[in-house]
Write a protein that holds these residues in place. Sequence first.
Motif, PDB file in Angstrom:
ATOM      1  N   ARG A 186      21.735 -36.958 -43.896  1.00  0.00           N
ATOM      2  CA  ARG A 186      21.661 -38.385 -43.580  1.00  0.00           C
ATOM      3  C   ARG A 186      21.432 -38.629 -42.082  1.00  0.00           C
ATOM      4  N   ILE A 187      20.636 -37.799 -41.458  1.00  0.00           N
ATOM      5  CA  ILE A 187      20.251 -37.955 -40.052  1.00  0.00           C
ATOM      6  C   ILE A 187      18.750 -38.172 -40.006  1.00  0.00           C
ATOM      7  N   GLU A 188      18.310 -39.261 -39.374  1.00  0.00           N
ATOM      8  CA  GLU A 188      16.873 -39.569 -39.369  1.00  0.00           C
ATOM      9  C   GLU A 188      16.135 -38.928 -38.206  1.00  0.00           C
ATOM     10  N   ASN A 189      16.620 -39.126 -36.993  1.00  0.00           N
ATOM     11  CA  ASN A 189      15.874 -38.718 -35.809  1.00  0.00           C
ATOM     12  C   ASN A 189      16.262 -37.305 -35.405  1.00  0.00           C
ATOM     13  N   GLY A 190      15.335 -36.369 -35.568  1.00  0.00           N
ATOM     14  CA  GLY A 190      15.574 -34.984 -35.171  1.00  0.00           C
ATOM     15  C   GLY A 190      15.092 -34.673 -33.786  1.00  0.00           C
ATOM     16  N   PHE A 191      14.803 -35.712 -32.983  1.00  0.00           N
ATOM     17  CA  PHE A 191      14.313 -35.507 -31.625  1.00  0.00           C
ATOM     18  C   PHE A 191      15.276 -36.080 -30.578  1.00  0.00           C
ATOM     19  N   LYS A 192      16.447 -36.547 -30.991  1.00  0.00           N
ATOM     20  CA  LYS A 192      17.411 -37.056 -30.016  1.00  0.00           C
ATOM     21  C   LYS A 192      17.891 -35.942 -29.090  1.00  0.00           C
ATOM     22  N   ARG A 193      18.106 -34.767 -29.663  1.00  0.00           N
ATOM     23  CA  ARG A 193      18.559 -33.605 -28.897  1.00  0.00           C
ATOM     24  C   ARG A 193      17.705 -32.416 -29.308  1.00  0.00           C
ATOM     25  N   PRO A 194      17.813 -31.302 -28.634  1.00  0.00           N
ATOM     26  CA  PRO A 194      17.059 -30.111 -29.056  1.00  0.00           C
ATOM     27  C   PRO A 194      17.336 -29.772 -30.519  1.00  0.00           C
ATOM     28  N   LEU A 195      16.293 -29.321 -31.219  1.00  0.00           N
ATOM     29  CA  LEU A 195      16.414 -29.070 -32.655  1.00  0.00           C
ATOM     30  C   LEU A 195      17.517 -28.061 -32.959  1.00  0.00           C
ATOM     31  N   GLU A 196      17.633 -26.997 -32.146  1.00  0.00           N
ATOM     32  CA  GLU A 196      18.663 -25.987 -32.402  1.00  0.00           C
ATOM     33  C   GLU A 196      20.055 -26.599 -32.352  1.00  0.00           C
ATOM     34  N   GLU A 197      20.268 -27.478 -31.376  1.00  0.00           N
ATOM     35  CA  GLU A 197      21.586 -28.104 -31.236  1.00  0.00           C
ATOM     36  C   GLU A 197      21.904 -29.004 -32.432  1.00  0.00           C
ATOM     37  N   MET A 198      20.909 -29.723 -32.934  1.00  0.00           N
ATOM     38  CA  MET A 198      21.149 -30.614 -34.065  1.00  0.00           C
ATOM     39  C   MET A 198      21.360 -29.832 -35.350  1.00  0.00           C
ATOM     40  N   LEU A 199      20.590 -28.782 -35.575  1.00  0.00           N
ATOM     41  CA  LEU A 199      20.749 -27.998 -36.795  1.00  0.00           C
ATOM     42  C   LEU A 199      22.045 -27.205 -36.797  1.00  0.00           C
ATOM     43  N   ASP A 200      22.462 -26.724 -35.642  1.00  0.00           N
ATOM     44  CA  ASP A 200      23.701 -25.943 -35.580  1.00  0.00           C
ATOM     45  C   ASP A 200      24.903 -26.751 -36.049  1.00  0.00           C
ATOM     46  N   ALA A 201      24.859 -28.070 -35.872  1.00  0.00           N
ATOM     47  CA  ALA A 201      26.009 -28.911 -36.234  1.00  0.00           C
ATOM     48  C   ALA A 201      26.017 -29.291 -37.703  1.00  0.00           C
ATOM     49  N   LEU A 202      24.982 -28.970 -38.463  1.00  0.00           N
ATOM     50  CA  LEU A 202      24.910 -29.371 -39.874  1.00  0.00           C
ATOM     51  C   LEU A 202      25.712 -28.427 -40.757  1.00  0.00           C
ATOM     52  N   ARG A 203      26.167 -28.951 -41.891  1.00  0.00           N
ATOM     53  CA  ARG A 203      26.834 -28.120 -42.882  1.00  0.00           C
ATOM     54  C   ARG A 203      25.849 -27.084 -43.408  1.00  0.00           C
ATOM     55  N   MET A 204      26.325 -25.889 -43.633  1.00  0.00           N
ATOM     56  CA  MET A 204      25.408 -24.808 -43.979  1.00  0.00           C
ATOM     57  C   MET A 204      24.766 -25.013 -45.342  1.00  0.00           C
ATOM     58  N   GLU A 205      25.366 -25.868 -46.227  1.00  0.00           N
ATOM     59  CA  GLU A 205      24.787 -26.081 -47.554  1.00  0.00           C
ATOM     60  C   GLU A 205      23.530 -26.947 -47.510  1.00  0.00           C
ATOM     61  N   CYS A 206      23.168 -27.502 -46.350  1.00  0.00           N
ATOM     62  CA  CYS A 206      21.971 -28.333 -46.287  1.00  0.00           C
ATOM     63  C   CYS A 206      20.692 -27.513 -46.427  1.00  0.00           C
ATOM     64  N   LEU A 207      20.777 -26.184 -46.298  1.00  0.00           N
ATOM     65  CA  LEU A 207      19.651 -25.295 -46.573  1.00  0.00           C
ATOM     66  C   LEU A 207      19.848 -24.664 -47.943  1.00  0.00           C
ATOM     67  N   THR A 208      18.826 -24.756 -48.789  1.00  0.00           N
ATOM     68  CA  THR A 208      18.938 -24.237 -50.156  1.00  0.00           C
ATOM     69  C   THR A 208      19.187 -22.739 -50.172  1.00  0.00           C
ATOM     70  N   ALA A 209      18.606 -22.005 -49.240  1.00  0.00           N
ATOM     71  CA  ALA A 209      18.752 -20.546 -49.229  1.00  0.00           C
ATOM     72  C   ALA A 209      20.186 -20.111 -48.927  1.00  0.00           C
ATOM     73  N   VAL A 210      20.987 -20.991 -48.349  1.00  0.00           N
ATOM     74  CA  VAL A 210      22.369 -20.633 -48.004  1.00  0.00           C
ATOM     75  C   VAL A 210      23.315 -20.841 -49.180  1.00  0.00           C
ATOM     76  N   ARG A 211      22.980 -21.765 -50.078  1.00  0.00           N
ATOM     77  CA  ARG A 211      23.909 -22.158 -51.138  1.00  0.00           C
ATOM     78  C   ARG A 211      24.383 -21.006 -52.021  1.00  0.00           C
ATOM     79  N   PRO A 212      23.509 -20.082 -52.448  1.00  0.00           N
ATOM     80  CA  PRO A 212      24.037 -18.985 -53.296  1.00  0.00           C
ATOM     81  C   PRO A 212      25.079 -18.119 -52.601  1.00  0.00           C
ATOM     82  N   HIS A 213      25.110 -18.155 -51.275  1.00  0.00           N
ATOM     83  CA  HIS A 213      26.029 -17.295 -50.524  1.00  0.00           C
ATOM     84  C   HIS A 213      27.092 -18.110 -49.800  1.00  0.00           C
ATOM     85  N   SER A 214      27.230 -19.393 -50.157  1.00  0.00           N
ATOM     86  CA  SER A 214      28.147 -20.252 -49.409  1.00  0.00           C
ATOM     87  C   SER A 214      29.594 -19.774 -49.527  1.00  0.00           C
TER      88      SER A 214
END
Length: 438
Positions: free
Chosen positions: A96-124
């Motif tokens: 539920r985050i719209e703007n991915g350019f407010k901060r560096p992409l790495e910084e924004m993705l690092d703060a997300l829950r790991m389940e937001c990537l489908t490849a992570v879910r089987p190993h969550s």
Amino acid sequence: MLWTALLLPPCASQNPSLSLPSPDALRAVAVWALQFTPRVAISEDAVLMEVEASTRLFGGKRALRDRVVAEAQELGVVQVAWAATSLGAHALARSRIENGFKRPLEEMLDALRMECLTAVRPHSTTLAQTGCRSLGDVRALPRGGLSRRFDKELLQALDRAYGRAPEVHVWEVLPDTFNAKLELPFRVEHAPALLQGARRLLVQMCGWLAARHAGVTGFTLRWWHDAMRSKDAGEGGSLSVGTADPNRDVEHLCRLLAENLTKVELLAPAGDLALIADQVHDLTGSSGSLLPDAVQDGESLHLVLERMAARLGPDKVRRCVTREDHRQEWMGHWQPAMAPQPRKLKASTSLPQPTWVLPEPLKLAVRKNRPVYQGELQLLAGPQCVEAGWWDRDETTDQGRLVVRDYWLAESRHAGLLWIFQAKLDDGTAWFLHGVFG
């Protein structure tokens, strides 16, 4: 790169037990998105599009963003996100985050829950036991250990999301025809209420038309009745709507459909809709000027007349057009406003034609063989010989409309320029006033 993710309900990251959006819903949004860029792909519960090269065509990033968000919401999209990578935009949309350019992409993705990537879910579960909660925690683990303990998809997904590996997509192809269906969330008993679902289909159709650089002059809305209906009601019904010129304006087509739906009575509650583009025509550019065009406020006269004809009936709204006829009385013709206009006529004579024509020719007095109207008339140019109408007959009186006249351009000292003619009568010739020049 500028990627956009359009997330459709249900959101699989919040409740993995929920099913993914239907393929038809994803395909509908993908077809609509093709008007912005040819690089559109479907990814699980979202539609992805790369729009870096399209921003200038739509007035800049802000204008493109506003349009995408407004129209996507009508198509059932619950979240729009923008980022430098498609997988990153997809992860932000799930969070539920719209703007991915407010901060560096790495910084924004690092703060997300790991389940937001489908490849992570089987190993969550396993990752949670190691203390991982976010994508940043997973990325902080040794790459060698990740590649040995988990499948290669996990590490590849992280690299693609963070822009460290190229992304591969299967691009959607624009269909040759438009035929979209929609299941209504509730049963509709009155035809005007069908517009709520039909508007969603119209938005899809106009997006498809924009991608084809085309407009529609005819479309059909179909509906199917609920299974619990009487035998006399039948399976459903349909409504065909036509426009005078090719059009892909959503608001105008909605208003036109609304006017037609007021005349329809449903024989039983309707539960499903379908929209078919029947007559599609290519649209040429509206202006080739290097200077900006003036902004037009409100609807054009043509669109207003089209709505009035839909409300009152095609024969109730008429316009006067000029047709090929040398006889002044029958040169003007009233036809339905939405009927195709005749081609532009070429001048049949070098003499100017009058601005106003009298309902009936006025017989003039003659003095010394010269016509008189507020003084003697001076003939300036002519004659224009007219002999036509031998094939035409009045439907009410069944009399012929043969005209044999010699027209002249005359000048009166007090009345100005006049359009007069000389005709042969049973008792000789006579002069008539037929028009004036304003």
